[in-house]
Design a protein around this motif. Structure first.
Motif, PDB file in Angstrom:
ATOM      1  N   VAL A 193       0.854  -1.109  -0.066  1.00 33.24           N
ATOM      2  CA  VAL A 193       0.082   0.033  -0.193  1.00 33.24           C
ATOM      3  C   VAL A 193       0.688   1.103  -0.159  1.00 33.24           C
ATOM      4  O   VAL A 193       0.920   2.466  -0.704  1.00 33.24           O
ATOM      5  CB  VAL A 193      -1.064   0.782   1.065  1.00 33.24           C
ATOM      6  CG1 VAL A 193      -1.919   1.283   0.781  1.00 33.24           C
ATOM      7  CG2 VAL A 193      -1.706  -1.068   0.827  1.00 33.24           C
ATOM      8  N   ARG A 194       1.671   0.972   1.436  1.00 33.78           N
ATOM      9  CA  ARG A 194       2.783   2.460   0.879  1.00 33.78           C
ATOM     10  C   ARG A 194       3.609   2.683  -0.485  1.00 33.78           C
ATOM     11  O   ARG A 194       3.541   3.323  -0.782  1.00 33.78           O
ATOM     12  CB  ARG A 194       4.089   2.247   2.268  1.00 33.78           C
ATOM     13  CG  ARG A 194       2.820   2.275   3.463  1.00 33.78           C
ATOM     14  CD  ARG A 194       4.029   2.552   4.388  1.00 33.78           C
ATOM     15  NE  ARG A 194       5.164   3.631   4.857  1.00 33.78           N
ATOM     16  CZ  ARG A 194       4.414   4.781   5.058  1.00 33.78           C
ATOM     17  NH1 ARG A 194       3.560   4.386   6.116  1.00 33.78           N
ATOM     18  NH2 ARG A 194       5.657   5.285   4.832  1.00 33.78           N
ATOM     19  N   LEU A 197       1.257   4.935  -3.084  1.00 38.97           N
ATOM     20  CA  LEU A 197       1.087   5.370  -2.158  1.00 38.97           C
ATOM     21  C   LEU A 197       1.917   6.716  -2.755  1.00 38.97           C
ATOM     22  O   LEU A 197       2.432   7.298  -3.041  1.00 38.97           O
ATOM     23  CB  LEU A 197       0.531   5.652  -1.614  1.00 38.97           C
ATOM     24  CG  LEU A 197      -0.899   5.501  -0.429  1.00 38.97           C
ATOM     25  CD1 LEU A 197      -0.655   5.116   0.822  1.00 38.97           C
ATOM     26  CD2 LEU A 197      -2.122   6.085  -1.076  1.00 38.97           C
ATOM     27  N   LEU A 207      -3.381   9.629   8.116  1.00 41.26           N
ATOM     28  CA  LEU A 207      -4.514   9.252   7.519  1.00 41.26           C
ATOM     29  C   LEU A 207      -5.709  10.200   8.268  1.00 41.26           C
ATOM     30  O   LEU A 207      -6.324  10.527   8.346  1.00 41.26           O
ATOM     31  CB  LEU A 207      -4.711   8.129   7.457  1.00 41.26           C
ATOM     32  CG  LEU A 207      -6.226   7.642   7.186  1.00 41.26           C
ATOM     33  CD1 LEU A 207      -5.909   7.483   5.352  1.00 41.26           C
ATOM     34  CD2 LEU A 207      -6.635   5.911   7.248  1.00 41.26           C
ATOM     35  N   VAL A 237      -3.685  11.191   3.427  1.00 35.04           N
ATOM     36  CA  VAL A 237      -3.615  10.666   2.462  1.00 35.04           C
ATOM     37  C   VAL A 237      -5.544  10.560   2.595  1.00 35.04           C
ATOM     38  O   VAL A 237      -5.611  10.597   3.996  1.00 35.04           O
ATOM     39  CB  VAL A 237      -3.466   8.988   2.559  1.00 35.04           C
ATOM     40  CG1 VAL A 237      -4.163   7.935   1.829  1.00 35.04           C
ATOM     41  CG2 VAL A 237      -2.362   9.020   2.364  1.00 35.04           C
ATOM     42  N   TYR A 272      -5.416   0.257   3.888  1.00 32.30           N
ATOM     43  CA  TYR A 272      -4.963   2.009   4.497  1.00 32.30           C
ATOM     44  C   TYR A 272      -4.738   2.066   5.576  1.00 32.30           C
ATOM     45  O   TYR A 272      -3.961   2.723   6.162  1.00 32.30           O
ATOM     46  CB  TYR A 272      -5.603   3.069   3.522  1.00 32.30           C
ATOM     47  CG  TYR A 272      -5.144   2.752   1.942  1.00 32.30           C
ATOM     48  CD1 TYR A 272      -4.268   3.779   1.024  1.00 32.30           C
ATOM     49  CD2 TYR A 272      -6.970   2.218   1.429  1.00 32.30           C
ATOM     50  CE1 TYR A 272      -4.879   3.334  -0.004  1.00 32.30           C
ATOM     51  CE2 TYR A 272      -6.380   1.997  -0.388  1.00 32.30           C
ATOM     52  CZ  TYR A 272      -5.754   2.910  -1.083  1.00 32.30           C
ATOM     53  OH  TYR A 272      -5.536   2.316  -2.331  1.00 32.30           O
TER      54      TYR A 272
END
Ligand code: GMT
Length: 378
Positions: A193-194, A197, A207, A237, A272
């Protein structure tokens, strides 16, 4: 000893992105897993409701557009569908989430059925049904009536219970049953996920997740983030359960273009949540704030405005940091202190996770709803 009979429960909620619908859907899923038969009744299929799960059913309410009506009516077709499902499936309980218009429709549905065939009505208040609509002279008396006629009323925080007594002069007990969270297993790893992003190892992921309605104060959130130093230390994010376009200009004018990443209508929020280092919330009103709890579950501490029921979710300085409502500077100080101090961040995150699991898990909360259903069913 005789086995405890499973219940037949009708649930009505808004199917769109919003805390009350999310909570109602999770509750329905949990009840079905515990052996109860659950019937969702709404104009749309709740967006997180699984298809093909045993004992989970969905009954759409069809709304016709009659030329005579300037405004389409939902309450009457909803009440007719509630009565039909209650009769055909011998429902024990109609549990409505968000009073307007669901509680009124449930009371009407109940009165359409013959005595002995009437389900008990449980109304759960989620926030703006009391704090916004309850103040509105065009709604308040109807909400009060529906609450007085419900067999039980619950509120998602003690703060909301007290506000309901104060604003609506509802002279009846209201049970406080806090929200819960039952996470799905993330589908991707934190690293994946990182990477998606584009986050460097030394960049913290802040977040925010919400439906972006005005009470979420996205303007204040962006103002605060624009002041956080050092800029290179983080990315924000935003998981947007609504259209982010109205905020794009503010992101640009604050020079945040390279700091803010937006993902709209994400279903896999857990992917996330597990990747986040810090939650950030600037709401001006919040009866509970389910998103805060979602962060806590993954050991992610939050900095948030201290409003409504939020102090029941986070203990400031122990499981997160609270700032006065509307105070961007205090949010900035909170975020900077946690960016600077990973050890403190980890300690708050661990306490947040413990608190979430002890107080706000499905195991802690769902039995309270079951006990309430059994109480009203006598
Ligand atoms: O404000 C929202 O996010 C929508 C709203 C809803 O009913 O969907 O949320 C309310 O219910 C949530 C679930 O109980 C709470 O977590 C939110 O705090 C509450 N929102 C407000 O009180 C403004």
């Amino acid at each position: 000893m005789a086995a405890v009979r499973a219940l037949k429960i009708g649930i009505t909620c808004y199917p769109s992105v919003g805390g009350s619908g999310i909570l109602a859907t999770a509750l329905g899923e949990e009840l079905a897993q515990r052996g109860h038969e659950v019937h969702f009744i709404s104009y749309g299929r709740p967006f997180r409701l699984p298809v093909d799960a045993p004992r989970l059913h969905f009954h759409p309410v069809v709304i016709n557009d009659y030329e005579l009506f300037k405004y389409p009516d939902y309450t009457l077709p909803l009440s007719v569908k509630m009565a039909e499902v209650a009769r055909d499936h011998a429902l024990d309980v109609l549990h409505v989430h968000y009073a307007v218009p669901h509680a009124t429709a449930a009371i009407l549905a109940r009165s359409m059925l013959p005595e002995g065939k009437r389900p008990r009505v449980v109304t759960t208040l989620h926030g703006t049904d009391t704090t916004l609509l309850g103040r509105d002279a065009g709604y308040g008396p109807a909400i009060r009536h529906a609450l007085m006629q419900s067999d039980a009323v619950t509120a998602v925080s003690a703060w909301l219970r007290d506000e309901t007594h104060r604003l609506l002069a509802v002279d009846r007990p209201i049970d406080v049953i806090h929200n819960f969270y039952a996470p799905k297993t993330p589908r991707r790893s934190r690293e994946d996920v990182r990477r998606e992003l584009g986050l460097r190892d030394d960049e913290a992921m802040i977040l925010h997740l919400s439906n972006l309605r005005p009470v979420k104060r996205i303007d204040l959130l962006l103002d605060a983030v624009a002041r956080v130093q050092p800029r290179a230390a983080f990315k924000l994010v935003i998981l947007a359960g609504g259209d982010f376009a109205p905020f794009a200009e503010q992101v640009r004018s604050l020079g945040l273009g390279d700091r803010v990443i937006v993902r709209e209508n994400v279903l896999e929020i857990e992917d996330y949540l597990q990747a986040a280092d810090l939650g950030l919330f600037a709401s001006s009103a919040e009866s509970f704030c389910l998103s805060l709890l979602e962060c806590m579950w993954f050991g992610c501490p939050s900095v948030s405005t201290s409003v409504g029921g939020i102090p029941e979710v986070i203990e400031s300085g122990v499981s997160g940091l609270l700032a006065p409502t509307g105070d961007a500077e205090a949010l900035v100080r909170g975020v900077e202190s946690l960016l600077r101090d990973p050890e403190k961040r980890a300690a708050l995150g661990q306490a947040a996770q413990r608190r979430a699991r002890e107080l706000f898990s499905a195991e802690a909360i769902v039995p309270r709803y079951e006990a309430l259903y059994r109480r009203v069913c006598g």
